[in-house]
Enzyme design. Structure first.
Site, mmCIF file in Angstrom:
data_model
loop_
_atom_site.group_PDB
_atom_site.id
_atom_site.type_symbol
_atom_site.label_atom_id
_atom_site.label_comp_id
_atom_site.label_asym_id
_atom_site.label_seq_id
_atom_site.Cartn_x
_atom_site.Cartn_y
_atom_site.Cartn_z
ATOM 1 N N TYR A 21 78.433 13.635 -35.911
ATOM 2 C CA TYR A 21 77.834 12.472 -36.558
ATOM 3 C C TYR A 21 77.306 11.507 -35.495
ATOM 4 O O TYR A 21 77.743 11.503 -34.336
ATOM 5 C CB TYR A 21 78.845 11.746 -37.450
ATOM 6 N N GLY A 23 88.548 6.210 -29.152
ATOM 7 C CA GLY A 23 87.517 6.115 -30.176
ATOM 8 C C GLY A 23 87.903 5.609 -31.541
ATOM 9 O O GLY A 23 87.090 5.688 -32.468
ATOM 10 N N HIS A 81 86.276 -1.193 -38.424
ATOM 11 C CA HIS A 81 84.880 -1.635 -38.471
ATOM 12 C C HIS A 81 84.369 -1.657 -39.904
ATOM 13 O O HIS A 81 84.961 -1.058 -40.827
ATOM 14 C CB HIS A 81 84.000 -0.710 -37.621
ATOM 15 N N CYS A 104 88.827 6.247 -37.874
ATOM 16 C CA CYS A 104 88.759 4.782 -37.819
ATOM 17 C C CYS A 104 89.317 4.160 -39.097
ATOM 18 O O CYS A 104 89.529 4.852 -40.104
ATOM 19 C CB CYS A 104 87.314 4.327 -37.627
ATOM 20 N N ASN A 149 88.217 1.947 -41.977
ATOM 21 C CA ASN A 149 87.027 1.424 -42.650
ATOM 22 C C ASN A 149 87.385 0.224 -43.506
ATOM 23 O O ASN A 149 88.351 0.267 -44.285
ATOM 24 C CB ASN A 149 86.413 2.498 -43.561
#
Length: 224
Positions: A154, A168, A172, A190, A192
């Site tokens: 991605y 990483g 966010h 991550c 979200n």
């Protein structure tokens, strides 16, 4: 047998008792405004009598204040993680509720619905610390060895990204996963959040703030 009913000694005792009662009544009538705060005095054989406080006389010491303190719990909010923080802020990202909770100086502040890493890319459990921030950036799978054009690759534009780990993981803004936030995990690892909540984290949370991730199917985070 001697009749002591009206003996001089008994008559003197009764006279003294009557004098005490009359004195009590006189004081109470002279100071009616103070009677409401008066302590109760018990005289054997008579009903309780309230004696008003008299200026100038010592008063009984007040009971010491209680030293027991309790911190009220917020319904539906888990306990704050016991971790040190240089900023006063502490966060808990809890997989079972798909929610991140925020405390400042021990006081619960707010919660946010989240979506963490999917089963294919789970977010590891552990204590992360916020690092650098990016107002906007591109997240690129090739940075950790997965080509962008591969099935798992991605290259995604994101806003209000706060780094949680050097390998990483960020918290966010992810407006594309709003329907999953608070319900399921769909990210590549991550955390979200909505654009509004991502901006709040970006604007509010200082570097070094601990974010505890708990309850995911991922392993244990050991880096920092």
């Amino acid at each position: 047998m001697l009749n002591t009913t009206n003996s001089p000694r008994r008559r003197r005792g009764m006279s003294r008792l009557v004098a005490i009662v009359l004195g009590v009544i006189a004081v109470a009538l002279a100071l009616p405004g103070m009677a409401q705060a008066a302590p109760v005095t018990i005289i054997p054989g008579l009903p309780p009598v309230q004696i008003p406080s008299i200026p100038g006389l010592p008063t009984p010491p007040a009971a010491p204040p209680s030293t027991t303190t309790t911190t009220p719990e917020t319904p539906g909010v888990p306990a704050e993680p016991n971790v040190s923080t240089p900023t006063g802020w502490v966060a808990l990202a809890q997989d079972s509720t798909h929610t991140i909770y925020w405390w400042k100086d021990g006081t619960f502040v707010k919660s946010m619905p989240i979506s963490m890493g999917s089963e294919a890319h789970p977010t590891p459990n552990g204590v992360y610390h916020t690092k650098e921030k990016y107002r906007d950036m591109y997240m690129d799978s090739s940075t950790y060895g997965v080509p962008v054009d591969s099935p798992g690759g991605y290259r995604t534009y994101v806003e209000y990204a706060t780094r949680m780990s050097w390998d990483g993981i960020f918290i966010h803004a992810a407006p594309w996963s709003l329907e999953q936030q608070g319900h399921s995990n769909v990210s590549h690892g991550c955390i979200n959040v909505s654009t509004e909540n991502g901006k709040w984290v970006y604007d509010t949370i200082g570097r070094g703030t601990p974010i505890v991730v708990r309850g995911t199917v991922g392993g244990q985070y050991t880096g920092d």
